[in-house]
Design a protein around this motif. Structure first.
Motif, mmCIF file in Angstrom:
data_model
loop_
_atom_site.group_PDB
_atom_site.id
_atom_site.type_symbol
_atom_site.label_atom_id
_atom_site.label_comp_id
_atom_site.label_asym_id
_atom_site.label_seq_id
_atom_site.Cartn_x
_atom_site.Cartn_y
_atom_site.Cartn_z
ATOM 1 N N ASN A 103 0.840 -1.198 0.000
ATOM 2 C CA ASN A 103 0.000 0.000 0.000
ATOM 3 C C ASN A 103 0.873 1.244 0.000
ATOM 4 O O ASN A 103 0.857 2.060 0.916
ATOM 5 C CB ASN A 103 -0.943 -0.016 1.208
ATOM 6 C CG ASN A 103 -1.985 -1.101 1.095
ATOM 7 O OD1 ASN A 103 -2.255 -1.597 0.000
ATOM 8 N ND2 ASN A 103 -2.564 -1.493 2.211
ATOM 9 N N ARG A 104 1.661 1.358 -1.072
ATOM 10 C CA ARG A 104 2.588 2.469 -1.256
ATOM 11 C C ARG A 104 2.418 3.037 -2.655
ATOM 12 O O ARG A 104 2.036 2.323 -3.590
ATOM 13 C CB ARG A 104 4.035 1.998 -1.052
ATOM 14 C CG ARG A 104 4.333 1.527 0.356
ATOM 15 C CD ARG A 104 5.691 0.843 0.433
ATOM 16 N NE ARG A 104 6.760 1.664 -0.103
ATOM 17 C CZ ARG A 104 8.020 1.251 -0.202
ATOM 18 N NH1 ARG A 104 8.347 0.031 0.194
ATOM 19 N NH2 ARG A 104 8.942 2.057 -0.702
ATOM 20 N N ALA A 105 2.749 4.308 -2.801
ATOM 21 C CA ALA A 105 2.536 4.977 -4.084
ATOM 22 C C ALA A 105 3.328 4.310 -5.203
ATOM 23 O O ALA A 105 2.824 4.148 -6.320
ATOM 24 C CB ALA A 105 2.931 6.453 -3.969
ATOM 25 N N GLU A 106 4.572 3.896 -4.926
ATOM 26 C CA GLU A 106 5.398 3.291 -5.977
ATOM 27 C C GLU A 106 4.755 2.020 -6.521
ATOM 28 O O GLU A 106 4.758 1.773 -7.735
ATOM 29 C CB GLU A 106 6.793 2.980 -5.432
ATOM 30 C CG GLU A 106 7.572 4.192 -4.972
ATOM 31 C CD GLU A 106 7.362 4.464 -3.495
ATOM 32 O OE1 GLU A 106 6.336 3.987 -2.955
ATOM 33 O OE2 GLU A 106 8.205 5.148 -2.895
ATOM 34 N N ALA A 107 4.240 1.192 -5.624
ATOM 35 C CA ALA A 107 3.615 -0.057 -6.054
ATOM 36 C C ALA A 107 2.365 0.221 -6.870
ATOM 37 O O ALA A 107 2.118 -0.423 -7.908
ATOM 38 C CB ALA A 107 3.282 -0.923 -4.845
ATOM 39 N N LEU A 108 1.529 1.154 -6.415
ATOM 40 C CA LEU A 108 0.294 1.451 -7.127
ATOM 41 C C LEU A 108 0.570 2.069 -8.497
ATOM 42 O O LEU A 108 -0.088 1.716 -9.498
ATOM 43 C CB LEU A 108 -0.581 2.389 -6.291
ATOM 44 C CG LEU A 108 -1.940 2.754 -6.896
ATOM 45 C CD1 LEU A 108 -2.753 1.497 -7.214
ATOM 46 C CD2 LEU A 108 -2.719 3.661 -5.947
ATOM 47 N N VAL A 109 1.537 2.963 -8.581
ATOM 48 C CA VAL A 109 1.883 3.573 -9.868
ATOM 49 C C VAL A 109 2.347 2.498 -10.848
ATOM 50 O O VAL A 109 1.944 2.482 -12.018
ATOM 51 C CB VAL A 109 2.970 4.653 -9.682
ATOM 52 C CG1 VAL A 109 3.563 5.060 -11.029
ATOM 53 C CG2 VAL A 109 2.389 5.871 -8.973
ATOM 54 N N THR A 110 3.197 1.585 -10.384
ATOM 55 C CA THR A 110 3.699 0.519 -11.258
ATOM 56 C C THR A 110 2.559 -0.381 -11.710
ATOM 57 O O THR A 110 2.484 -0.780 -12.884
ATOM 58 C CB THR A 110 4.764 -0.308 -10.526
ATOM 59 O OG1 THR A 110 5.800 0.565 -10.059
ATOM 60 C CG2 THR A 110 5.368 -1.358 -11.443
#
Length: 876
Positions: A76-83
């Motif tokens: 639940n982090r921005a980097e994971a969601l963006v990817t």
């Protein structure tokens, strides 16, 4: 930052040609249409939809135009969601796995050979590891997402979902929940779990905001973030609601909350009704939902206005979906297997890379659930077809067994295991026979066919769902693995805590560990791991195993646990006689060091070898410190209270046994001493009538606190205000400290009412997590300690220094032999205190040093006898 690294040549296997116009999910491709509306709220930043779209575009370009299989470590982090969104928008199929499970990432990487792996590096930076410049697979154009089925994380069997599946289910959910662009939902569930992912999809579809957080709902900081972000939506599985119960959710002020959703397993009807009524009175709606990964996420929901009246139902099909009941042999005409049809039904399963080329192989979903349609049109789940077990010729439904036990006040998970029924239940060891009898009577099974494990915490998957494989494993511990660090740790926990139900999910705190066995456990654990992790007592066996130092990195002579358990004294002697142990650098917890030094100084001062007083009062503070760490765990209220009473027994029973002998054999004590009531019934001033004031005070405090913790309101207050509650108790304790009510005895500094504030101070020290909090406790100590010991400034200074160390310095440098010796003395400190009064009076005049050593040795011996007796009789 996200970057490409580690490029490898593509293997010589067939691959699909580039897809110029891949299919994509519109909600992932069209983020920019929501403009400057807030898309993501993280602890570090806010991103608008326009900014999110820009970041997605950058990563999509880095992934390239050729469709490739992307393994993504979900978080639940921005980097994971963006990817994730970049891969979807560019048409790259995503294999979404739990980011905190190295074994799952490793096993699925080996099974599916992903072309790109997206995950954080050890330094925290997010990276795309490009393993194949094109693709090693034939990828069907409809394939968008691969998820593990419920309960099969790490298994090669995956659910194949299409872009149409994702879009259709997001639209359906957003429709019946009424999500709009003013909503803001917290990510209370893992991204790799289909329920958590559906929250993300449905809110992005409507241009709503996501509060990205990895905090638990039991964390006070979560609610601060939720309120600050004006959160409107919460999602939870049954375990989430257990946590909400513990923290007193009904009293948390959430002015913007609109809806609470529940799925991921059955929530007891009475709890559904309770939460529905709470929502009605608080201005939000409860949506109970039903789904499976194979249906992308959701298949049914219970309209909020029916939740209080029909809490046992799963409701009606979601928009665009439909149910039918397929007859099942052995069931009545009203009950059948629930079969679902709709645009969110998966393409099919994948069990190998070759299956990634397949299109749709499934038209409708056989859920495996037995259901009926009530006269009001609502569907009710009555059992699980696949969970039925044939045991000794009888057809047993484990879910019905769980419901049966729930009716008798027992929370349990049940699973068939060959010719036996495995039952893991919450409760005390004394309930095992009752549970077995209940199940046998209701199911018609002989007791020998029922394996019962009574646990302090039921096994759950990372999603919060029941872990039925662990239930089978827990109830047959003889079949656990017998080698490796994990097995070593489980054996160590089992030996020291005298438990047979230790699992990978167990921790010292959850298994009822307390200060009496903490010392030995910490020293033995350091031998196994090569170091002692911070806050190890709250970490699970699995987490400790992952923190184990490689053998090559361990100090010389530390190859693992001893083959045969040795007593603490024998281990200390062995440590002193091993030359390499003097070279071994270790750390020693301040509390353990103070207990060891303290008991030596207390006995030595009584013998009059020297006169260094004050450590008994330091030990009162340490008792409060350990109470907070070992008794006030995340366990349920009933389990907490049970642990406190167990600790009371571990202190009181050996004390009363020994003191009773002293009363019978000597003339120094009154019978009130034997039952630990001298402080309450005697105001004498003889030499020994006050000798056991410390034990009496400790037992009194724990009895009162056990009674207070049994009150649900007080239990919830403590969980919510972990530092404020002991601070408030310390303030109350100052009434006794200054004896404003006239309750002190003739020796006021030894009265439980006078020194309770030190116990509360230690409790608060364990809860202090910031410099201002520690500074506040230090100031309170400096202001209130002077005057307790009249005309004894050195004694006052010693107590201030000792408790100051406890507040500010968690560990001290040490070496192996000193740690071993401190461990023996600290773990035996209560028993040394008990027994030394019967030793030193006979030796102190002529042989004071002998009196000191003999007192210490007798106490250590009594500690060993008590431990052996307790484990043999299983009475503590």
């Amino acid at each position: 930052m996200i970057h490409l690294s580690g490029s490898l040549p593509a293997p010589a296997v067939p691959h699909s040609p580039p897809v110029l116009w891949p299919k994509t999910a519109p909600f992932a491709r069209g983020l920019a249409v929501h403009g400057d509306r807030v898309a993501l709220i993280t602890p570090d930043e806010e991103l608008s939809y326009r900014q999110l779209a820009d970041r997605v575009t950058v990563i999509a370009e880095r992934l390239g135009p050729v469709r490739r299989l992307v393994l993504l470590a979900g978080a639940n982090r921005a980097e994971a969601l963006v990817t994730y969104l970049a891969a979807l928008a560019a048409g790259h199929p995503v294999l979404l796995v739990p980011g905190d499970s190295e074994s799952t990432i490793r096993s699925l990487t080996e099974a599916y050979a992903p072309d790109v792996i997206a995950r954080p590096h050890a330094d925290g930076t997010w990276a795309l590891d490009e393993r194949h410049p094109e693709t090693a697979h034939t990828l069907h154009p409809d394939l968008a997402l691969l998820l593990s089925t419920s309960g099969s994380t790490g298994s090669p069997k995956l659910v194949r979902l299409s872009h149409d599946n994702l879009q259709a289910n997001a639209e359906s959910i957003a429709t019946y929940l009424g999500i709009d662009d003013t909503d803001r939902a917290a990510t209370t569930l893992p991204m790799h779990y289909c329920y958590g992912l559906s929250v993300i999809h449905s809110h992005l579809l409507r241009g709503a905001g996501l509060i990205l957080t990895e905090r638990s709902v039991s964390d006070a900081a979560f609610w601060e973030e939720f309120r600050a972000a004006r959160g409107t939506s919460l999602a939870g599985v049954p375990y989430t609601f257990d946590l909400l119960d513990r923290i007193g959710f009904e009293r948390i002020q959430l002015p913007h909350l609109r809806r609470v959703t529940q799925a991921g397993g059955r929530l007891a009807p009475e709890r559904v009704a309770w939460y529905a009524e709470l929502g009605r009175s608080s201005g939000w709606e409860l949506f109970v939902m039903y789904g499976q990964t194979e249906a992308t996420a959701r298949m049914a929901y219970l309209p909020p206005h029916l939740a209080a009246q029909r809490p046992e139902a799963v409701g009606v099909p979601i928009p665009g979906g439909s149910f039918r009941l397929q007859p099942v042999d052995g069931e009545g005409p009203e009950v059948g297997e629930l079969v679902y049809s709709g645009p969110n039904v998966m393409l099919g399963y994948a069990e190998s890379p070759a299956d990634l080329a397949l299109g749709r192989t499934m038209q409708e979903l056989h859920t495996g659930d037995l259901a009926r349609r009530a006269s009001d049109g609502l569907y009710e789940i009555v059992g699980r077809r696949s969970r039925f077990a044939k045991i000794l010729g009888l057809r047993i439904d484990p879910q019905q067994v769980e419901t049966l036990l729930e009716g008798h006040g027992v929370t349990a998970y049940c699973a068939g295991d060959g010719e036996t029924l495995a039952v893991a239940a919450l409760g005390g060891a004394d309930e095992e026979s009752r549970i077995r009898r209940l199940v046998a009577q209701e199911c018609g099974l002989p007791a020998r066919a029922i394996r019962v494990g009574v646990l302090s915490e039921l096994p759950r998957l990372a999603t919060g769902k029941p872990d039925y494989e662990a239930v089978r494993h827990l109830t047959r511990p003889e079949q656990e693995e017998t080698t490796g660090t994990g097995a070593d740790l489980r054996r160590l926990f089992a030996e020291i805590l005298d438990r047979t139900d230790v699992t990978e999910s167990s921790s010292f705190a959850s298994m009822g560990g307390d200060s009496l066995c903490y010392v030995e456990m910490s020293l033995r654990l350091e031998e196994v791991l090569g170091h002692l992790p911070t806050h190890w007592h709250t970490k699970t066996v699995r987490e400790l195993r992952d923190l184990a130092a490689p053998v090559a990195e361990r100090p010389e002579g530390q190859d693992g646990p001893e083959t045969k358990p040795a007593s603490g004294l024998m281990r200390a002697l062995r440590s002193f006689t091993a030359p390499q142990s003097w070279k071994t650098r270790r750390t020693l917890e301040t509390g353990i060091a103070l207990r060891a030094i303290g008991i030596v100084l207390i006995v030595g001062s009584h013998v009059q070898v020297f006169s260094i007083k004050g450590f008994a009062h330091i030990l009162i503070g340490i008792a409060g410190y350990n109470f907070a760490r070992f008794q006030l765990t995340d366990a349920a209220r009933r389990e907490r209270v049970r642990h406190v009473w167990r600790s009371i027994a571990r202190i009181a029973v050996p004390s009363m046994v020994w003191i009773t002998g002293a009363v019978v054999l000597t003339d120094f004590y009154d019978p009130a001493n034997a039952v630990l009531l001298n402080t309450l019934v005697s105001q004498g001033n003889d030499r020994f009538d006050w000798a056991y004031w410390f034990v009496e005070a400790l037992v009194y405090y724990l009895v009162v606190l056990a009674a207070l913790m049994a009150v649900p309101l007080l239990d919830r207050l403590e969980r919510r205000y972990a530092f404020v509650v002991p601070l408030a108790l310390m303030a109350v304790g100052l009434i006794g400290r200054y004896d404003l009510l006239g309750l002190a005895s003739a020796r006021p500094q030894l009265s439980p009412s006078v020194v309770f504030w030190l116990f509360a101070l230690g409790w608060a020290a364990a809860r202090a997590t910031t410099v201002p909090q520690r500074a506040l406790l230090t100031a309170a100590l400096l202001l209130t300690m002077p005057g307790l010991f009249q005309d004894q400034p050195l004694r006052t200074a010693i107590v201030i220094a000792g408790l100051g160390l406890l507040i500010w310095v968690p560990t001290l440098p040490s070496i192996g032999p000193l740690s071993a010796l401190a461990g023996v003395l600290a773990s035996s400190s209560l028993y040394i205190y008990l027994t030394h009064y019967q030793v030193y009076p006979y030796l102190q005049e002529d042989f004071p040093l002998t009196a000191l050593l003999a007192s210490l040795l007798l106490g250590v011996t009594y500690a060993a006898v008590v431990t052996r007796a307790a484990r043999t009789a299983r009475w503590l």
